[in-house]
Design an enzyme around this catalytic site. Sequence first.
Site, short mmCIF file in Angstrom:
data_model
loop_
_atom_site.label_atom_id
_atom_site.label_comp_id
_atom_site.label_asym_id
_atom_site.label_seq_id
_atom_site.Cartn_x
_atom_site.Cartn_y
_atom_site.Cartn_z
N LYS A 51 0.85 -1.18 0.00
CA LYS A 51 0.00 0.00 0.00
C LYS A 51 0.89 1.24 0.00
O LYS A 51 1.57 1.54 0.98
CB LYS A 51 -0.91 -0.01 1.23
CG LYS A 51 -1.84 1.18 1.33
CD LYS A 51 -2.76 0.99 2.52
CE LYS A 51 -3.70 2.18 2.68
NZ LYS A 51 -4.62 2.00 3.81
N ASP A 102 -14.09 2.78 9.67
CA ASP A 102 -14.34 2.83 8.22
C ASP A 102 -14.63 1.43 7.68
O ASP A 102 -14.13 1.06 6.62
CB ASP A 102 -13.16 3.46 7.48
CG ASP A 102 -13.54 3.89 6.05
OD1 ASP A 102 -14.75 4.09 5.79
OD2 ASP A 102 -12.64 4.02 5.21
#
Length: 469
Positions: A42, A153
């Site tokens: 990432k 989230d």
Amino acid sequence: MVRFQHRFHGIQLYLDQYNAEDETALDIKQGVHDDGETIAVKMLHHMPGLDDQQFEKEYLNLASLQHHNIVKLVGYCHETQREYVPYNGKMVLCDKTNRALCFEYMQNGSLDNFLQDEFSGHNWDTRYAVIKGICDGLKYLHEELQPPIYHLDLKPANILLDENMTAKIADFGLSKLYGDGLTQITTSSVGTFGYLPPEYIDRQLVSNKLDIFSLGVIIIKIMTGHKGYSQIADMSAREFIDHVHANWRNRLQETSSDALESYAEQVKTCIQIALSCVESDRHNRPSIGDIISKLNETETLTQLSRALVINPGGSTSGGKLTKLRTPTKVGSWGGLNIGTMHDIDDIPQRLRSMTIRSGDCIDTLSFSYINQAGKIITAGPWGGGRGRGHPTIVLGPSEILKEVSGTVYQNEEVCSLKFVTNVRTYGPYGGRTRVPGYPFSAEVPEGNSIVGFFVRSSHVINSIGIYMM
């Protein structure tokens, strides 16, 4: 092509298609560990105000998360370059740091790619396993960590699936550490629209019930797809529950087994849980512990139904239920005259879970099973209780153990174990530094499964055998 040198574990990554000019992008790419393992990388770019000390603190918070339903962080990479950038009308020379987090690679991508209605896509077993996996991961964050972590989230895009469709919670970029039961007002932006509860939208209140609301939305979408979720606004809660239940019952009947009624009841319980999670008043939402307890109850009923068969000519409403045949003992492997013998008292009908502690060898084994009366029985722990604990293996409602294999060291102790079900492989456990021992394997014939174990143990597991039926 850009090369990142890892600071901790010797990871070197060679990534192509990396746009160094895109300073605000957040990319997830495929990389390769030095040991050849494929990992997910990432990319984190242009993070003003985040120094190395802050970054390492965040990294250590993420690296401390160890659960089979949490995506594992394997390391991070960084590279600093000096380059000219515009500043107050001039070009100035400055240090620019690119950072990347390295995670275990999830072959099936995100849950977002698998959301479909009741009549297409994955069957109920697979969807339930995904639901339970997400809940187990969230329970770890909320109730097994001190202080707890709120994800903030949760959404299908942040639920990743491995090659066996095991669900793992990912992307803790907005996560916060909170004291037990703490509710806070935040000025920071969190979450994704559509997964946020009213108290956050209206008053910016953050608590563990924010994640519970998001979980409810996810469960509904797993069961009904994106379009099915939109039907909530057109129905009462009771009408929606009946609608989803009827749809799934129709699909289950097409491929049903003797466990139709218990599966249909499990569907109903899941949609009821989901609707309770999206209650507008956060105080009316269940805790993740409550949710897990209800799911476990449905699994017990389903497992019992699968452990019983219908007599020929019978029916689910009027047929006589008959117990399956008595299981057969097979084995054992290891030190046959070492340690104390341990066996089970009840006749097992179905294996439910297994827990291992291991180091150089298998230190401890415990397991649970369903007996002929439908009760959950726990056996063990047997052994010395040392070694590193591993997450408990909880078999899914249609998951059965088909093979146990491992190694035996000098015919004195079991030094490694691996479990293979009809769904996935667990392990191997143990054998970290010791020279490999003699291999053994116990694979049951088609139509049979492993339903329990018996062992000899001292400070370790000296030998192991299986119950097969």
